[in-house]
Design a protein around this motif. Structure first.
Motif, PDB file in Angstrom:
ATOM      1  N   CYS A  47      -2.746  -1.712  -3.015  1.00 28.11           N
ATOM      2  CA  CYS A  47      -1.431  -1.725  -2.373  1.00 28.11           C
ATOM      3  C   CYS A  47      -1.368  -2.775  -1.263  1.00 28.11           C
ATOM      4  N   GLY A  48      -2.437  -2.900  -0.498  1.00 24.48           N
ATOM      5  CA  GLY A  48      -2.456  -3.874   0.590  1.00 24.48           C
ATOM      6  C   GLY A  48      -2.362  -5.296   0.099  1.00 24.48           C
ATOM      7  N   LEU A  49      -2.915  -5.578  -1.100  1.00 28.04           N
ATOM      8  CA  LEU A  49      -2.850  -6.911  -1.696  1.00 28.04           C
ATOM      9  C   LEU A  49      -1.623  -7.084  -2.581  1.00 28.04           C
ATOM     10  N   HIS A  50      -0.767  -6.072  -2.615  1.00 30.37           N
ATOM     11  CA  HIS A  50       0.484  -6.092  -3.378  1.00 30.37           C
ATOM     12  C   HIS A  50       0.260  -6.221  -4.884  1.00 30.37           C
ATOM     13  N   VAL A  51      -0.904  -5.760  -5.334  1.00 29.36           N
ATOM     14  CA  VAL A  51      -1.158  -5.694  -6.770  1.00 29.36           C
ATOM     15  C   VAL A  51      -0.383  -4.540  -7.376  1.00 29.36           C
ATOM     16  N   VAL A  52      -0.340  -3.432  -6.650  1.00 30.12           N
ATOM     17  CA  VAL A  52       0.426  -2.246  -7.049  1.00 30.12           C
ATOM     18  C   VAL A  52       1.411  -1.932  -5.933  1.00 30.12           C
ATOM     19  N   PRO A  53       2.708  -1.795  -6.225  1.00 32.57           N
ATOM     20  CA  PRO A  53       3.686  -1.461  -5.175  1.00 32.57           C
ATOM     21  C   PRO A  53       3.443  -0.045  -4.656  1.00 32.57           C
ATOM     22  N   MET A  54       3.374   0.108  -3.332  1.00 29.09           N
ATOM     23  CA  MET A  54       3.166   1.427  -2.756  1.00 29.09           C
ATOM     24  C   MET A  54       4.286   2.386  -3.156  1.00 29.09           C
ATOM     25  N   TYR A  55       5.475   1.855  -3.360  1.00 25.93           N
ATOM     26  CA  TYR A  55       6.617   2.695  -3.734  1.00 25.93           C
ATOM     27  C   TYR A  55       6.346   3.469  -5.019  1.00 25.93           C
ATOM     28  N   GLN A  56       5.488   2.929  -5.895  1.00 27.40           N
ATOM     29  CA  GLN A  56       5.188   3.599  -7.154  1.00 27.40           C
ATOM     30  C   GLN A  56       4.202   4.746  -6.994  1.00 27.40           C
ATOM     31  N   LEU A  57       3.620   4.897  -5.795  1.00 23.17           N
ATOM     32  CA  LEU A  57       2.559   5.881  -5.606  1.00 23.17           C
ATOM     33  C   LEU A  57       2.897   6.972  -4.593  1.00 23.17           C
ATOM     34  N   VAL A  58       3.933   6.762  -3.774  1.00 25.73           N
ATOM     35  CA  VAL A  58       4.274   7.752  -2.757  1.00 25.73           C
ATOM     36  C   VAL A  58       4.953   8.961  -3.398  1.00 25.73           C
ATOM     37  N   THR A  75      -1.598  10.602  -5.939  1.00 27.49           N
ATOM     38  CA  THR A  75      -1.750   9.339  -5.206  1.00 27.49           C
ATOM     39  C   THR A  75      -1.198   9.425  -3.785  1.00 27.49           C
ATOM     40  N   THR A  76      -0.287  10.350  -3.525  1.00 27.98           N
ATOM     41  CA  THR A  76       0.222  10.508  -2.155  1.00 27.98           C
ATOM     42  C   THR A  76      -0.880  10.862  -1.166  1.00 27.98           C
ATOM     43  N   PHE A  77      -1.991  11.442  -1.674  1.00 34.00           N
ATOM     44  CA  PHE A  77      -3.114  11.821  -0.818  1.00 34.00           C
ATOM     45  C   PHE A  77      -4.175  10.723  -0.710  1.00 34.00           C
ATOM     46  N   LEU A  78      -3.971   9.598  -1.395  1.00 33.12           N
ATOM     47  CA  LEU A  78      -5.002   8.569  -1.484  1.00 33.12           C
ATOM     48  C   LEU A  78      -4.536   7.231  -0.936  1.00 33.12           C
ATOM     49  N   LEU A  79      -3.488   7.240  -0.137  1.00 33.44           N
ATOM     50  CA  LEU A  79      -2.920   6.006   0.401  1.00 33.44           C
ATOM     51  C   LEU A  79      -3.283   5.842   1.873  1.00 33.44           C
ATOM     52  N   SER A  80      -3.762   4.672   2.204  1.00 33.38           N
ATOM     53  CA  SER A  80      -3.979   4.323   3.594  1.00 33.38           C
ATOM     54  C   SER A  80      -3.418   2.925   3.802  1.00 33.38           C
TER      55      SER A  80
END
Length: 264
Positions: A47-58, A75-80
């Motif tokens: 997510c930090g490198l914008h490979v996967v949009p964070m919006y798709q995981l929240v 995935t909501t529990f695995l985001l930093s």
């Protein structure tokens, strides 16, 4: 005299050796902590490198219910975040989860997995109230709270060197997060604190009083992770014996906390 250029084989060997040591260290981490650490680090990096949009995981309940995007509940529990705050979050997750899994839940991977599942389900069940989208700090608070309940009198160090008994650590973390975010209540962290308190009361304190364990580890979790090894050092602890005092543990643990941006 012409001297041959130094070979790079030793450097390459050193790199391989370092990589092997890292892989060996990572493989030695108990299963649940290894999974949490690895997936949180990987998803955060992507997510930090914008490979996967964070919006798709929240956590977004309309997408989960209407479009069956059920992965969001995990995935909501695995985001930093790729920041100092995110790094400290991952360090605290590793330290406290490792301590629980290797001590209180030693030889009982299924029981520790059930605690994590119970905490996540509890957080999800009330997340709709405030619409929080990221609950990684909520899961961290659940882990820290259970760790603190087991070591209520142990002295810990907090931000700027403040020292206090471990039982106050969850409140210090929530208070600091609230302060750093302009007085906003960290609802996800409150949910995690409540989940750990409920787990401890129902599975430790009540059985210690001779009453039932109202949330025993389900059989399907044992089938997934294996039956408990009752000879483990943390397998027979009660509410009283599980609370390790500071005098029983040399020194104190260092804790550092800062809140960069609001994530849930």
């Amino acid at each position: 005299m012409v001297r041959a250029a130094p070979s790079n084989s030793s450097n390459r060997g050193g790199i391989r050796s370092d990589g092997a040591q890292i892989a060996e260290w990572f493989g030695s981490i108990p299963f649940c902590t290894r999974y949490l650490l690895g997936t949180t680090g990987l998803i955060t990096l992507l997510c930090g490198l914008h490979v996967v949009p964070m919006y798709q995981l929240v956590l977004l309940w309309p997408q989960i219910i209407q479009q069956f995007q059920v992965w969001r509940t995990l995935t909501t529990f695995l985001l930093s975040s790729l920041s100092i705050n995110g790094l400290l979050h991952i360090i605290m997750l590793y330290q406290h989860s490792l301590a629980l899994e290797t001590e209180e839940f030693a030889g009982r991977t299924a029981d520790y997995a059930w605690f994590l599942i119970f905490s996540m389900l509890s957080i999800l069940s009330v997340s709709w109230i405030t619409g929080s989208m990221v609950h990684s700090y909520g899961l961290l608070l659940a882990i820290v709270t259970l760790w603190a309940l087991r070591r209520s009198e142990q002295t810990v160090k907090f931000f700027l060197g403040f020292k206090f008994p471990a039982r106050y650590l969850p409140y210090a973390l929530m208070g600091f997060d609230c302060l750093m975010n302009g007085g906003q209540i960290p609802f996800s962290m409150v949910y995690g604190w409540g989940a750990a308190q409920a787990y401890y009361y129902l599975s430790v304190e009540l059985p210690a009083q001779g009453r039932l364990n109202y949330i025993p580890t389900p059989q399907f979790v044992y089938r997934m992770f294996g039956m408990a090894n009752r000879t483990g050092p943390g397998s027979a602890r009660t509410a009283s014996s599980g609370r390790t005092t500071g005098s029983q543990r040399p020194g104190g643990d260092g804790h550092f906390w800062g809140s960069g941006r609001r994530m849930g």
